[in-house]
Scaffold this active site. Sequence first.
Site, short mmCIF file in Angstrom:
data_model
loop_
_atom_site.label_atom_id
_atom_site.label_comp_id
_atom_site.label_asym_id
_atom_site.label_seq_id
_atom_site.Cartn_x
_atom_site.Cartn_y
_atom_site.Cartn_z
CB THR A 115 -0.93 0.03 1.22
OG1 THR A 115 -0.17 0.20 2.42
CG2 THR A 115 -1.76 -1.25 1.31
CE1 TYR B 270 3.54 10.28 9.84
CE2 TYR B 270 5.39 10.74 11.27
CZ TYR B 270 4.86 10.09 10.18
OH TYR B 270 5.65 9.26 9.44
N GLY C 19 8.39 7.00 -3.51
CA GLY C 19 9.19 6.91 -2.29
C GLY C 19 9.54 5.51 -1.85
N GLY D 50 7.71 2.98 -0.73
CA GLY D 50 6.91 1.90 -1.28
C GLY D 50 7.34 1.51 -2.67
#
Length: 254
Positions: free
Chosen positions: A12, A150, A17, A19
Amino acid sequence: MTKYANKKAVITGGTIGMGLAIAKRLVEGGAEVLLTGRNEKNLQDAQNELGAAAHVVRSDTASLTDIAALGATVEETLGHVDYLFINAGVSELGPVAEVTEESYDAQFSVNTKGAFFTVQRMLPLLREGGSIVFTTSVADETGHPGMAVYSGTKAALWSFAQVLASELVGQGIRVNAVSPGFIDTPTMGVAGFTPEEQAYFRAIGDARTPMKRHGTSDEVARAALFLAADATFTTGVKLPVDGGLAQHVAAPAE
């Protein structure tokens, strides 16, 4: 190179970047990969770069409807999953006094809720001997100003990983996490940064990191793939990829 021949992986947040770096190494190693993203240009660019071995799917991790559809697509396309990388994430920085409900909900919807229900939907497709790797963050255990929401999302994600590791060990499925520090990605990990803000953020990262540089997406990918494929007697572990940031390694004297 056929290290990952006959392996099937889902990533996902896999179109840019970290992934995308994971996807590249898997495809180069002979795996069949399905990756998700939302930005149409990034989806097309990833497909062009990775070729026929990759199935690039538009899917919003914050949407339970999209997660359900993704599960059906994975089942139809791959049949089963050997490696699941929960990498999609979003970050919006700001002091506690300025956090809005919209920003709070957006971050928890992607980083926490979406991650949880994606794993839940994929569990029936993970075969024995498979593994899950979460992308958490150095922020999950440090108190950096401006990162309250975050940090909370990533701390919850790490808690999920630990519980899943204990729940799934009897099924032969390992669950681990990578914890990146300051990593060079197209967005620098923060939504909406201008180029000037990115440059400033990069300078802060280089100054704070004991190794005095940012990491690369490929360095994170190699750590994630180590946990997924090579660390066969390891579960419930979080591997920092942060240049010593969270470990408070002393920087060398000037």
